[in-house]
Scaffold this motif. Structure first.
Motif, PDB file in Angstrom:
ATOM      1  N   LEU A 314       0.813  -1.216   0.000  1.00  0.00           N
ATOM      2  CA  LEU A 314       0.000   0.000   0.000  1.00  0.00           C
ATOM      3  C   LEU A 314       0.845   1.264   0.000  1.00  0.00           C
ATOM      4  N   ASP A 315       1.949   1.263   0.745  1.00  0.00           N
ATOM      5  CA  ASP A 315       2.755   2.482   0.776  1.00  0.00           C
ATOM      6  C   ASP A 315       3.365   2.782  -0.580  1.00  0.00           C
ATOM      7  N   VAL A 316       3.742   1.731  -1.301  1.00  0.00           N
ATOM      8  CA  VAL A 316       4.264   1.920  -2.656  1.00  0.00           C
ATOM      9  C   VAL A 316       3.151   2.420  -3.574  1.00  0.00           C
ATOM     10  N   LEU A 317       1.971   1.856  -3.429  1.00  0.00           N
ATOM     11  CA  LEU A 317       0.849   2.257  -4.271  1.00  0.00           C
ATOM     12  C   LEU A 317       0.485   3.722  -4.044  1.00  0.00           C
ATOM     13  N   VAL A 318       0.491   4.153  -2.813  1.00  0.00           N
ATOM     14  CA  VAL A 318       0.195   5.558  -2.518  1.00  0.00           C
ATOM     15  C   VAL A 318       1.247   6.462  -3.161  1.00  0.00           C
ATOM     16  N   HIS A 319       2.512   6.066  -3.084  1.00  0.00           N
ATOM     17  CA  HIS A 319       3.578   6.833  -3.744  1.00  0.00           C
ATOM     18  C   HIS A 319       3.329   6.904  -5.248  1.00  0.00           C
ATOM     19  N   LEU A 320       2.968   5.766  -5.850  1.00  0.00           N
ATOM     20  CA  LEU A 320       2.730   5.740  -7.298  1.00  0.00           C
ATOM     21  C   LEU A 320       1.560   6.642  -7.681  1.00  0.00           C
ATOM     22  N   ALA A 321       0.521   6.656  -6.854  1.00  0.00           N
ATOM     23  CA  ALA A 321      -0.648   7.487  -7.155  1.00  0.00           C
ATOM     24  C   ALA A 321      -0.287   8.960  -7.176  1.00  0.00           C
ATOM     25  N   GLY A 322       0.749   9.331  -6.430  1.00  0.00           N
ATOM     26  CA  GLY A 322       1.155  10.729  -6.389  1.00  0.00           C
ATOM     27  C   GLY A 322       2.041  11.151  -7.538  1.00  0.00           C
ATOM     28  N   VAL A 323       2.641  10.165  -8.250  1.00  0.00           N
ATOM     29  CA  VAL A 323       3.588  10.519  -9.319  1.00  0.00           C
ATOM     30  C   VAL A 323       3.190   9.956 -10.680  1.00  0.00           C
ATOM     31  N   THR A 324       2.068   9.236 -10.736  1.00  0.00           N
ATOM     32  CA  THR A 324       1.679   8.550 -11.964  1.00  0.00           C
ATOM     33  C   THR A 324       0.212   8.813 -12.276  1.00  0.00           C
ATOM     34  N   ALA A 337      -8.248  -4.583  -0.287  1.00  0.00           N
ATOM     35  CA  ALA A 337      -7.812  -4.029   1.005  1.00  0.00           C
ATOM     36  C   ALA A 337      -8.713  -4.510   2.141  1.00  0.00           C
ATOM     37  N   SER A 338      -8.127  -4.769   3.278  1.00  0.00           N
ATOM     38  CA  SER A 338      -8.869  -5.201   4.460  1.00  0.00           C
ATOM     39  C   SER A 338      -9.605  -4.005   5.073  1.00  0.00           C
ATOM     40  N   PRO A 339     -10.575  -4.242   5.947  1.00  0.00           N
ATOM     41  CA  PRO A 339     -11.261  -3.114   6.608  1.00  0.00           C
ATOM     42  C   PRO A 339     -10.287  -2.174   7.326  1.00  0.00           C
ATOM     43  N   GLU A 344      -7.371   3.055   7.254  1.00  0.00           N
ATOM     44  CA  GLU A 344      -6.090   3.775   7.208  1.00  0.00           C
ATOM     45  C   GLU A 344      -6.005   4.695   5.987  1.00  0.00           C
ATOM     46  N   LEU A 345      -6.435   4.200   4.858  1.00  0.00           N
ATOM     47  CA  LEU A 345      -6.388   4.998   3.628  1.00  0.00           C
ATOM     48  C   LEU A 345      -7.364   6.171   3.698  1.00  0.00           C
ATOM     49  N   ALA A 346      -8.571   5.915   4.173  1.00  0.00           N
ATOM     50  CA  ALA A 346      -9.591   6.966   4.208  1.00  0.00           C
ATOM     51  C   ALA A 346      -9.218   8.092   5.159  1.00  0.00           C
ATOM     52  N   ARG A 347      -8.440   7.767   6.193  1.00  0.00           N
ATOM     53  CA  ARG A 347      -8.062   8.774   7.187  1.00  0.00           C
ATOM     54  C   ARG A 347      -6.649   9.317   6.958  1.00  0.00           C
ATOM     55  N   ASN A 350      -2.481  11.967   3.329  1.00  0.00           N
ATOM     56  CA  ASN A 350      -2.053  12.051   1.929  1.00  0.00           C
ATOM     57  C   ASN A 350      -3.279  11.970   1.020  1.00  0.00           C
ATOM     58  N   PRO A 351      -3.572  13.002   0.244  1.00  0.00           N
ATOM     59  CA  PRO A 351      -4.750  12.950  -0.625  1.00  0.00           C
ATOM     60  C   PRO A 351      -4.681  11.844  -1.672  1.00  0.00           C
ATOM     61  N   ALA A 352      -3.478  11.424  -2.070  1.00  0.00           N
ATOM     62  CA  ALA A 352      -3.359  10.328  -3.031  1.00  0.00           C
ATOM     63  C   ALA A 352      -3.933   9.038  -2.459  1.00  0.00           C
ATOM     64  N   ALA A 353      -3.690   8.811  -1.154  1.00  0.00           N
ATOM     65  CA  ALA A 353      -4.245   7.621  -0.505  1.00  0.00           C
ATOM     66  C   ALA A 353      -5.760   7.700  -0.430  1.00  0.00           C
ATOM     67  N   ARG A 354      -6.269   8.852  -0.085  1.00  0.00           N
ATOM     68  CA  ARG A 354      -7.728   9.012   0.019  1.00  0.00           C
ATOM     69  C   ARG A 354      -8.383   8.873  -1.353  1.00  0.00           C
ATOM     70  N   MET A 355      -7.720   9.364  -2.391  1.00  0.00           N
ATOM     71  CA  MET A 355      -8.268   9.258  -3.742  1.00  0.00           C
ATOM     72  C   MET A 355      -8.358   7.794  -4.174  1.00  0.00           C
ATOM     73  N   LEU A 356      -7.348   7.006  -3.818  1.00  0.00           N
ATOM     74  CA  LEU A 356      -7.362   5.592  -4.185  1.00  0.00           C
ATOM     75  C   LEU A 356      -8.547   4.862  -3.559  1.00  0.00           C
ATOM     76  N   VAL A 357      -8.758   5.029  -2.266  1.00  0.00           N
ATOM     77  CA  VAL A 357      -9.822   4.296  -1.591  1.00  0.00           C
ATOM     78  C   VAL A 357     -11.194   4.850  -1.949  1.00  0.00           C
ATOM     79  N   ALA A 358     -11.246   6.102  -2.401  1.00  0.00           N
ATOM     80  CA  ALA A 358     -12.528   6.701  -2.795  1.00  0.00           C
ATOM     81  C   ALA A 358     -13.111   6.050  -4.048  1.00  0.00           C
ATOM     82  N   GLN A 359     -12.308   5.273  -4.760  1.00  0.00           N
ATOM     83  CA  GLN A 359     -12.817   4.565  -5.941  1.00  0.00           C
ATOM     84  C   GLN A 359     -13.684   3.363  -5.564  1.00  0.00           C
TER      85      GLN A 359
END
Length: 505
Positions: A314-324, A337-339, A344-347, A350-359
């Motif tokens: 997940l930490d790598v994915l959040v980084h990728l969402a910010g640069v890709t 993703a587990s509950p 963790e992502l929703a809270r 980093n907006p990139a993490a929140r954007m990913l889980v918002a899908q």
């Protein structure tokens, strides 16, 4: 009139008697829509298949025709479709194996469960395309015999068949234990040496660009290797040597395999071709260390492919969402993703993490509502289509972020008629929103009138059942054929108008 009839053929409100009249005059285009009707009776399906054989193929694949409905001599393509579905008469296979059209024999060769004598006849067919098609789909016993076929095209097909025994696949790759193939598609037709010109002037030539033969059938051998590399049944030991092959296509095919030693994956991670590294990045068999190495790759396709890898941390994915630029999609790792990870992502700060889980479209209300009020427009754009949002929340999104989120708000299934109407009046207008509104189930007549003014949204609005019948009738004469078909398919079209438009028997 043709576009009107095509639209009527798809109109769910068209009465059965008018369907009969359309079947009687159907051409290939009209038959496509008629064959897709859920209310087509068995008698109508048989009549349509008898009139337009292309529709019979579709109806056969959908299980709406039986062997008793088909004459294989008059409807060979429909018969082949039933055989392909395992619902045909085995005697048809014997009839079609002697068909003078090699394209039909080729189609037959792909059918499952063929009688043994038919398989033998197809394996000895004089047209190499028929034998090659059989080789792709047949059993291990038959592929083992066809691996030594004198034509390289048949051997390539054997290499693609996952039923081919691993030892045979290895022999095809290495050439050990098999006599050289004396023929290929190139030297069948041209004097060697020959390289097919990318700008070949022959209108009927079907040789691939770059196909070549100097007597060693080099392009055919390359294609065989590529097929074997893509075949998961090919032993890894037979293909690891391709990691430094000059052909990018072969290295790319190798990078997608899930059974290679770690050192081969590391070698491919340093490949000079971004496409090879991108193929590797999407491979779930690579380990975390290699994933983190590829996350720093400057190739955009590499990072995007890595983001779609189901095993990316997940930490790598959040980084990728910010640069890709990943696009508005639910990534496999986010879907799994587990509950606790969702929380963790929703809270996350980093907006990139929140954007990913918002899908995701199954968020708990508290996470959904928090993301709906997010200060970042990209997060709000991702959450806007989520079901369960109130009208007040959707309006607040537009008030805060305007045109950046408006089209996504229009896709929300719970958007009210009043909200949709207000979105059409937004300044500045958002053209993409009109297309979404025109197909929305809650759109009203007044809203649809606004959508008719937009060229791209006009066909969708013309087919919306909330459009008044009088307007639908007017649109039957529209200059845009897409609008005409949509209007004719609109269930609000009056029955009397439908009846007047369908030719009488």
């Amino acid at each position: 009139m043709h576009h009107v009839l095509c639209g009527l053929a798809a109109n769910v409100a068209l009465p059965s008697e008018l369907v009969d009249r359309l079947i009687a005059v159907a051409d290939d285009d009209i038959a496509v829509d008629l064959a897709g009707r859920a209310d087509l009776s068995r008698d109508q399906a048989v009549a349509l298949a008898s009139r337009v054989e292309g529709s019979g193929v579709r109806l056969a694949y959908e299980g709406r025709l039986t062997a008793a409905d088909v004459d294989p001599a008059a409807q060979p393509l429909t018969a082949l479709a039933l055989l392909d579905e395992g619902a045909g008469n085995p005697e048809w296979a014997r009839l079609l194996a002697a068909d003078p059209d090699p394209r039909r024999r080729e189609k037959l060769a792909a059918c499952p469960g063929l009688p043994a004598d038919v398989v033998e006849a197809l394996a000895a067919d004089p047209d190499v395309r028929v034998v090659a098609e059989l080789a792709v789909w047949t059993t291990a016993e038959v592929t083992a015999r066809l691996a030594g076929h004198p034509h390289a095209e048949v051997r390539r097909a054997v290499a693609a068949n996952e039923a081919t025994p691993p030892a045979v696949l290895a022999a095809l790759v290495t050439g050990e234990g098999l006599p050289p193939a004396p023929r290929c598609l190139v030297c069948d037709r041209e004097a060697t040496p020959f390289v097919h010109d990318a700008h070949c002037p022959c209108p009927h030539c079907d040789l691939p660009t770059g196909a070549s033969c100097d007597g060693s059938h080099e392009s055919a051998l390359h294609d065989l290797w590529a097929a074997a590399l893509r075949n998961p049944a090919t032993p890894a030991g037979a293909v690891v040597g391709f990691a430094d092959h000059p052909s990018m296509i072969l290295r790319w095919a190798l990078a997608a395999r899930s059974d290679l030693p770690p050192e081969v994956y590391r070698q491919l991670a340093a490949d000079p071709t971004p496409g090879v590294r991108a193929g590797l990045a999407g491979n779930p068999a690579i380990d975390d260390d290699l994933i983190r190495t590829l996350a720093d790759d400057r190739g955009h396709d590499v990072r995007r492919s890595l983001a779609h890898n189901e095993r990316v941390p997940l930490d790598v994915l959040v980084h990728l969402a910010g640069v890709t630029r990943i696009g508005p999609t639910l990534l496999p790792r986010i879907a799994a993703a587990s509950p606790a990870e969702v929380r963790e992502l929703a809270r996350s700060s980093n907006p990139a993490a929140r954007m990913l889980v918002a899908q995701r479209r199954d968020l708990r209300p508290e996470f959904r509502d928090a993301l709906a009020a997010d200060p970042d427009a990209k997060v709000v754009k991702a959450i806007a289509p989520h079901p369960g949002l109130t009208e007040a929340q959707l309006r607040a999104m537009v008030d805060r972020h305007g045109v950046r989120v408006l089209a996504k708000v229009a896709t929300n299934p719970d958007a009210s008629p009043a909200l949709l109407e207000d979105l059409t009046r937004h300044e500045p207008p958002v053209r993409k929103a009109f297309r979404e509104i025109a197909r929305h189930r809650n759109a009203t007549a007044r809203t649809l009138f606004a959508c008719l003014a937009d060229g791209d949204a006009r066909p969708m609005a013309a087919g919306h059942p909330a459009l008044p019948a009088a307007v639908v009738v007017e649109l039957l004469a529209d200059a845009d054929w897409r609008v005409v078909e949509a209007a004719a398919a609109n269930p609000s079209l009056p029955l009397a108008v439908m009846s007047d438009l369908v030719p009488r028997l």
